[in-house]
Scaffold this active site. Structure first.
Site, short mmCIF file in Angstrom:
data_model
loop_
_atom_site.label_atom_id
_atom_site.label_comp_id
_atom_site.label_asym_id
_atom_site.label_seq_id
_atom_site.Cartn_x
_atom_site.Cartn_y
_atom_site.Cartn_z
N GLU A 58 44.69 47.52 42.51
CA GLU A 58 44.84 47.24 41.08
C GLU A 58 45.71 48.30 40.41
O GLU A 58 46.65 47.98 39.66
CB GLU A 58 43.47 47.16 40.41
N GLU A 60 37.68 42.26 45.82
CA GLU A 60 36.54 42.02 44.93
C GLU A 60 35.86 40.69 45.18
O GLU A 60 34.63 40.58 45.14
CB GLU A 60 37.00 42.11 43.46
#
Length: 269
Positions: free
Chosen positions: A123, A143
């Protein structure tokens, strides 16, 4: 006394920020995120800093968020354990600033990636301007495999940075891709031998630091400001930013030094 979870080293015009929890594969906890926020403030607040590098200690970039403390405990409202968790509890936006989700550095930042670059590591990678990865690095947005949502920008940024179908596969499957594959799809710009990511990043940083600092900042500002604008409006913004650079002392010094066959002495004004 143990070392801080983020190291900040300044050498000339270059600041190197190192994620420093090698025993946890540099997982992001409250201390890491708070210290990253402080590092971003330092970099942006000092005109003598021209470029930054973000890397990880111990052969890994980051395996993502600390699922025990940051995700499991802190975000569920359990009691804080230290000053950094207190800071996060008082202002949850520090999480997103640390990940560079809604905070854009005015200076260029280069990623030097070795080993694991998972979840939050990928990210924050998407927020970096130039990305150098070692050939054995593994990059993933994992995730979804934990039933979690990538909250630091990947569902917005990734489809804008690589082809839609490839972004969706990374987001929905959660499996890692190799450094070479990341290069092929345009997620990273350099693949280097293992152990050489920081060296190559520093070479690039030194090249950037030697350029006119106002020009460097202006170029990044224009690119960021015009990303979502129609072309006609983007050209207006580009002209506004560009003319401020072109009327500076540095813009006179650069051509003068070129004609005089010497290294320019840029002052940032």
């Amino acid at each position: 006394m143990s070392e801080p979870a983020v190291l900040v080293d300044r050498d000339g015009h270059v600041v190197t920020v190192t994620l420093n929890r090698p025993d946890k594969r540099n997982a992001f906890n409250a201390e890491v995120l708070c210290r990253l926020c402080d590092a971003w403030d330092l970099i942006d607040g000092d005109d003598d800093v021209r470029v930054a590098i973000l890397t990880g200690a111990g052969g890994n970039f980051s395996a993502g968020a600390d699922l025990d403390r940051l995700v499991g405990a802190l975000l569920s409202g359990k009691p804080t354990e230290n000053e950094f968790e207190e800071r996060i509890k008082a202002d949850f936006n520090l999480i997103f600033k640390g990940f560079l989700k809604d905070y854009v550095l005015t200076k260029p930042i280069i990623g030097a990636v070795e080993g694991y670059c998972y979840a939050g590591g990928t990210e924050i990678l998407q927020a970096l301007d130039i990305r150098v990865v070692a050939e054995s690095a593994q990059i993933a947005i994992t995730e979804v495999q934990r039933g979690l949502f990538p909250m630091s920008g990947s569902t917005v940024r990734l489809p804008r940075q690589i082809p839609y179908t490839l972004a969706m596969e990374m987001l929905l499957v959660g499996e890692p891709i190799s450094a070479r594959r990341a290069y092929e799809i345009g997620l990273v710009g350099h693949v280097v031998p293992d152990g050489q990511a920081l060296t190559r990043a520093r070479e690039l940083a030194d090249r950037i630091a030697a350029n006119g600092p106002l020009a460097v900042k202006g170029i990044k500002q224009s690119v960021i400001a015009s990303q979502c604008l129609p072309e006609k409006e983007a050209f207006v913004k580009e002209m506004e930013i560009g003319m401020a650079v072109m009327s500076s002392e540095d813009a006179r010094e650069g051509p003068k030094a070129f004609l005089e066959k010497r290294t320019p002495d840029f002052k940032g004004r």
